[in-house]
Design an enzyme around this catalytic site. Structure first.
Site, PDB file in Angstrom:
ATOM      1  CB  SER A 126     -85.348  11.136  50.438  1.00 18.31           C
ATOM      2  OG  SER A 126     -84.528  10.048  50.833  1.00 18.31           O
ATOM      3  CE  LYS A 182     -82.517  13.798  49.693  1.00 17.64           C
ATOM      4  NZ  LYS A 182     -82.222  13.967  48.289  1.00 17.64           N
ATOM      5  CG  HIS A 185     -82.952  12.812  54.357  1.00 22.34           C
ATOM      6  ND1 HIS A 185     -82.178  12.187  53.406  1.00 22.34           N
ATOM      7  CD2 HIS A 185     -83.926  11.919  54.677  1.00 22.34           C
ATOM      8  CE1 HIS A 185     -82.642  10.980  53.164  1.00 22.34           C
ATOM      9  NE2 HIS A 185     -83.710  10.790  53.918  1.00 22.34           N
ATOM     10  CG  ASN A 186     -79.147  13.609  51.196  1.00 23.55           C
ATOM     11  OD1 ASN A 186     -80.271  13.197  51.467  1.00 23.55           O
ATOM     12  ND2 ASN A 186     -78.742  13.770  49.956  1.00 23.55           N
ATOM     13  CD  GLU A 189     -78.818   8.960  52.372  1.00 16.16           C
ATOM     14  OE1 GLU A 189     -78.054   8.718  51.412  1.00 16.16           O
ATOM     15  OE2 GLU A 189     -79.910   9.562  52.241  1.00 16.16           O
TER      16      GLU A 189
END
Length: 465
Positions: A126, A182, A185-186, A189
């Site tokens: 990222s 990840k 995480h997204n 986000e």
């Protein structure tokens, strides 16, 4: 092009924006780098990167055991490149998928390649173009001995937080764990981006602020708990002038948001794991509803919504409400990680996850310091809403979130993510929910049974007898 050069330390396949910039980063740190791309013309002029048009030449020019990094679109492209690459590889060579592959695909590929004694691990990356060039956040999986082969490269190219901690970590033995982290995480986000769009909406629709005023307000959060990379990005966007019209550029951008899939995968994984994550879901769903622009235009003519500006919501109230909603979004994301770790036996250290997100990545945020501390205090913490520090923050900020959501509802202003966070919080802290009605309904029409509060066992009632 093929050149007579010394064997390279690492090879990259996929020389798009991310691949080129990561290759430059590695080269700058002293590693020799070669590349391969099906359309390599844009990379030919990079003096630090030798580009091979033929896979066989590419592989032959790497130090053994070979270390090959993919920066490819998820899905079929990865499958095709693996099939083309494998005939040239040898046992103990390592493929690192640094794209946004689905974690289940990464697990399958790792297992398939293990039968050929080829190592394979997923790497969450990222930070976008700037992170790839100047320091990204790297979330890796893989067994320690396999990870050691790529560790020097990642640590050299990674971002460092203000305490000089390197934002590159092996988060578990499973090859797929980096891609799962990840993905979550997204999802968080997406949620924060949606929350910030709703902050913008409140300032415009209710308070009547102009873009410069909103930018100034959000910039003031920079050193506070609300501050983040995404809030800084939002502030800069609001000050940008369109060079075609001399109008604020944000006013010229159509209100239709797209997505590439990782945020959606995260919410689906939450559902599969039985973890409530409504704010993360709204980060995706709000993008979906934006895409129905013709229907929205027709509906606006039918219903003629009217919004009334007022002074009920102060700038500080909007800020504190955002913080409360954001804490709830992080709580949902980290619970997805917690439950996934238990289900898949990953032994994720959630303080390590928060630590690796503190710099380089899109989600970097002041609140991550407090999340690291929360899991340092109690590694077994099941939900961030139960942390001593964050619970005190919520006690002070939830009333502001309640005011924002209620005022927006009365004004007819959609705040999907703020509302989802408030409902999540209210449900989470309530010791008794009306689910007894639902379970009774299920038993009524489907004979599913129910548990009682006064004795053990499962019971069924013939409701119409």
């Amino acid at each position: 092009m093929t050149q007579n050069i010394e064997l390279a330390d690492i090879g990259l396949i996929g020389l798009g924006v991310m691949g080129i910039n990561l290759a430059k980063n590695f080269a700058e740190k002293g590693f020799s780098v070669i590349g391969h791309d099906s359309s390599p013309s844009h990379a030919m002029n990079e003096p630090a990167i030798y580009v091979h048009s033929q896979l066989e030449d590419f592989v032959r020019n790497l130090v053994k055991p070979r270390k090959i990094l993919f920066l490819l679109p998820a899905g079929q492209t990865v499958e095709e490149v693996i099939q083309s690459l494998v005939p040239y590889l040898e046992p103990e060579d390592l493929i690192v998928d640094a794209g946004n592959s689905h974690f289940e695909d990464t697990k399958r590929r790792s297992q398939e390649l293990a039968t050929k004694k080829i190592n394979y691990l997923g790497l969450g990356v990222s930070g976008g173009e700037d992170g790839a060039r100047n320091g990204a956040s790297f979330m890796a999986g893989g067994k320690p001995d396999i990870f050691e082969n790529i560790k020097p490269f990642l640590e050299a190219a990674a971002a460092r937080d203000p305490d000089n901690n390197i934002c590159a970590k092996r988060l578990g033995d499973a090859a797929e764990v980096g891609h799962f982290v990840k993905m979550v995480h997204n999802s968080i986000e997406y949620a924060e981006m949606q929350l910030l769009s709703e902050v913008y909406s409140q300032f415009v629709e209710i308070k009547g602020y102009n873009n410069e005023d909103i930018s100034t307000a959000i910039t003031s959060w920079r050193n506070e708990l609300e501050g983040s990379f995404l809030s800084d990005v939002t502030s800069k966007i609001l000050k940008t002038i369109d060079n075609l019209t001399d109008a604020p550029l944000i006013d010229m951008i159509e209100d239709i948001a797209e997505q590439k899939g990782t945020g959606k995968w995260g919410t689906v994984s939450g559902i599969d794991l039985g973890v409530p994550a409504p704010t993360l879901y709204e980060g995706v769903s709000s993008r979906f509803i934006s895409q129905y622009k013709p229907d929205r235009i027709t509906a606006s003519k039918i219903y003629r919504p009217v919004l009334h500006k007022n002074d009920v919501l102060s700038t500080d109230t909007i800020k504190r409400a955002f913080l409360a909603a954001k804490i709830c979004a992080f709580a949902q994301g980290f619970q997805v990680l917690k439950i996934a770790s238990l289900k898949y036996s990953w032994d994720l250290k959630l303080n390590d996850v928060a630590q690796v997100w503190k710099a380089g990545c899109i989600l970097r945020s002041n609140i991550l310091n407090k999340i690291v501390e929360a899991f340092d205090r109690k590694a077994s913490l099941t939900n961030l809403l139960l942390d001593t520090y964050l619970s005190e923050e919520l006690k002070h900020s939830i009333p502001e979130l309640r005011l924002v959501v209620s005022e927006a509802a009365l004004c007819g202003l959609p705040l999907a993510a703020h509302s989802a966070s408030l409902s999540y919080f209210d449900s989470f802290i309530k010791s008794k929910l009306p689910m007894n009605i639902i379970q009774a309904q299920r038993d009524f029409f489907g004979s599913h049974g129910y548990r009682r509060i006064d004795r053990p066992g499962t019971f069924h009632t013939s409701w119409e007898d």
